[in-house]
Design a protein around this motif. Structure first.
Motif, short mmCIF file in Angstrom:
data_model
loop_
_atom_site.label_atom_id
_atom_site.label_comp_id
_atom_site.label_asym_id
_atom_site.label_seq_id
_atom_site.Cartn_x
_atom_site.Cartn_y
_atom_site.Cartn_z
N PRO A 256 -4.97 3.89 2.67
CA PRO A 256 -4.48 2.72 1.94
C PRO A 256 -3.68 3.07 0.68
CG PRO A 256 -6.82 3.04 1.55
CD PRO A 256 -6.44 4.00 2.64
N GLU A 257 -3.75 4.32 0.21
CA GLU A 257 -2.95 4.69 -0.97
C GLU A 257 -1.46 4.53 -0.70
OE1 GLU A 257 -3.73 8.34 1.50
OE2 GLU A 257 -5.01 6.79 0.59
N ARG A 258 -1.06 4.47 0.57
CA ARG A 258 0.35 4.31 0.89
C ARG A 258 0.90 2.96 0.46
NH1 ARG A 258 0.62 6.85 7.03
NH2 ARG A 258 -0.06 8.97 6.48
N HIS A 259 0.03 1.96 0.33
CA HIS A 259 0.51 0.66 -0.14
C HIS A 259 1.23 0.81 -1.49
CE1 HIS A 259 -1.68 -1.39 3.00
NE2 HIS A 259 -2.86 -1.05 2.53
N ALA A 260 0.72 1.67 -2.35
CA ALA A 260 1.30 1.83 -3.68
C ALA A 260 2.75 2.28 -3.59
CB ALA A 260 0.48 2.83 -4.50
N ALA A 261 3.04 3.21 -2.69
CA ALA A 261 4.41 3.68 -2.52
C ALA A 261 5.26 2.61 -1.84
CB ALA A 261 4.43 4.96 -1.68
N ASN A 262 4.73 1.99 -0.80
CA ASN A 262 5.50 1.00 -0.06
C ASN A 262 5.93 -0.17 -0.93
OD1 ASN A 262 5.18 2.50 2.29
ND2 ASN A 262 3.40 1.34 2.97
N LEU A 263 5.06 -0.62 -1.82
CA LEU A 263 5.40 -1.74 -2.70
C LEU A 263 6.56 -1.39 -3.62
CD1 LEU A 263 1.76 -2.86 -3.51
CD2 LEU A 263 3.53 -4.35 -2.51
N ARG A 264 6.59 -0.18 -4.11
CA ARG A 264 7.69 0.23 -4.98
C ARG A 264 8.99 0.38 -4.21
NH1 ARG A 264 3.00 1.03 -7.04
NH2 ARG A 264 2.70 1.10 -9.31
N LEU A 265 8.91 0.86 -2.98
CA LEU A 265 10.11 0.92 -2.14
C LEU A 265 10.62 -0.47 -1.84
CD1 LEU A 265 11.41 3.58 -0.98
CD2 LEU A 265 9.10 3.89 -1.88
N ALA A 266 9.72 -1.40 -1.56
CA ALA A 266 10.12 -2.78 -1.26
C ALA A 266 10.77 -3.43 -2.48
CB ALA A 266 8.90 -3.59 -0.81
N HIS A 267 10.22 -3.18 -3.66
CA HIS A 267 10.79 -3.75 -4.89
C HIS A 267 12.22 -3.25 -5.09
CE1 HIS A 267 11.44 -3.93 -9.31
NE2 HIS A 267 10.95 -5.15 -9.12
N ALA A 268 12.43 -1.97 -4.92
CA ALA A 268 13.78 -1.42 -5.08
C ALA A 268 14.73 -2.02 -4.06
CB ALA A 268 13.73 0.10 -4.93
N GLU A 269 14.26 -2.18 -2.83
CA GLU A 269 15.10 -2.73 -1.76
C GLU A 269 15.46 -4.18 -2.06
OE1 GLU A 269 14.66 -2.97 3.06
OE2 GLU A 269 13.98 -1.16 2.01
N ASN A 270 14.50 -4.93 -2.55
CA ASN A 270 14.76 -6.34 -2.88
C ASN A 270 15.80 -6.50 -3.98
OD1 ASN A 270 13.29 -8.13 -1.22
ND2 ASN A 270 11.38 -7.64 -2.27
N HIS A 271 15.84 -5.54 -4.90
CA HIS A 271 16.72 -5.66 -6.07
C HIS A 271 17.96 -4.79 -5.97
CE1 HIS A 271 12.93 -7.37 -7.47
NE2 HIS A 271 13.65 -8.04 -8.36
N GLY A 272 18.20 -4.23 -4.79
CA GLY A 272 19.43 -3.48 -4.58
C GLY A 272 19.50 -2.16 -5.31
N HIS A 273 18.33 -1.58 -5.64
CA HIS A 273 18.28 -0.31 -6.35
C HIS A 273 18.05 0.83 -5.36
CE1 HIS A 273 16.46 -2.85 -9.84
NE2 HIS A 273 17.77 -2.97 -9.78
#
Length: 296
Positions: A256-273
């Motif tokens: 479940p520690e992978r959620h922490a990385a996935n959320l940050r990747l999703a945030h960057a993707e949502n904001h075009g970073h």
């Protein structure tokens, strides 16, 4: 070394499951023709790949051996050089070849120092830039590069249409938290829709057990990836709260520690970073409480 579970969904196709499928416990398999054998992926360590090759030889004897890599991550690709040194040919997408040749990648910053054995990359990987059919002798197998970035930038699936078996690599995780550290979450969702078009009866995930109903696993993973994007639209989301929510929503998933990385990747993707992979990996380490525990 854990003993893999061998499943034969057809006369020609064999699946080698390394359960429960967490970190560096990946699935492999092979399709046996009359003229040669095609191995799908290798293992993380020299010893595991040697054991895998012994299993193939026990069934297929001295038939010429080839291997196709579904992507470049070390758990699937670290043994490719061993296959080549045994006289086999290695296939992979051009991006997979590039990433494998830049390795091996053992990630001591995440995993600590581990004993991998000899995992030197192969000298050559035959490029698979587009769909290709391999004739193995009374067994036809098609290799399909994923159209776009998904789990990685070089994913590929292997389809044995006659027996309805599709090796999906890490496009699918069964009972294990997916990891988007080197991919695109939106692209991954599109790739899952693309997987449905094969209509395969047996979907072999890169990690975890074969699902009794493939469509259910596709829907579950699609729902998770969409959840990541839907909950990271704010400029500064509460990542800790969202990670806790993910752990509670998918409590049965390993790692479940992978959620922490996935959320940050999703945030960057949502904001075009451009995603900050280092920051995402550090968040995962913090969630795990230090180096990620891996049993080789």
């Amino acid at each position: 070394m854990s003993t893999p579970e061998i499943i034969r969904p057809g006369e020609r196709a064999t699946v080698c499951l390394r359960l429960p499928g967490g970190w560096f416990h990946n699935n492999t398999g092979w399709i046996r023709g009359d003229d040669r054998v095609l191995l799908v992926d290798t293992c993380a360590t020299e010893a595991r790949t040697r054991h895998l090759l012994d299993s193939v030889r026990a069934e297929a004897g001295d038939l010429p051996l080839e291997v196709v890599l579904t992507h470049a991550h070390g758990d699937h690709a670290n043994g490719a050089g061993q296959v080549e040194r045994a006289g086999g040919t290695v296939h992979g997408t051009p991006r997979t070849a590039e990433d494998v040749h830049s390795g091996p990648h053992t990630h001591p910053e995440l995993l600590g120092e581990l004993d991998w054995g000899n995992i030197a990359p192969p000298a050559r990987i035959e490029p698979v830039p587009a769909t290709r059919t391999l004739e193995l002798g009374n067994a036809r197998v098609s290799l399909h590069p994923v159209p776009g970035r998904a789990h990685t930038a070089g994913d590929l699936v292997v389809h044995h249409e006659r027996e309805g078996v599709l090796f999906a690599g890490d496009l699918l995780f069964s009972g294990v938290t997916p990891l988007a550290l080197h991919g695109s979450i939106g692209g991954w969702i599109e790739a899952l829709d693309w997987l449905r078009e094969f209509g395969a009866e047996t979907l072999v995930p890169g990690h975890g057990p074969i699902p009794p109903v493939g469509e259910k696993l596709l829907a579950e993973q699609r729902a998770y990836l969409r959840w990541l994007l839907e909950h990271t639209t704010e400029d500064e989301p509460d990542h800790a709260a969202l990670e806790l929510c993910a752990r509670e929503r998918w409590p049965q998933w390993h790692d479940p520690e992978r959620h922490a990385a996935n959320l940050r990747l999703a945030h960057a993707e949502n904001h075009g970073h451009e995603p900050d992979v280092t920051t995402a990996a550090r968040a995962m380490l913090s969630s795990a409480g230090g180096h990620i525990a891996v049993s080789l």
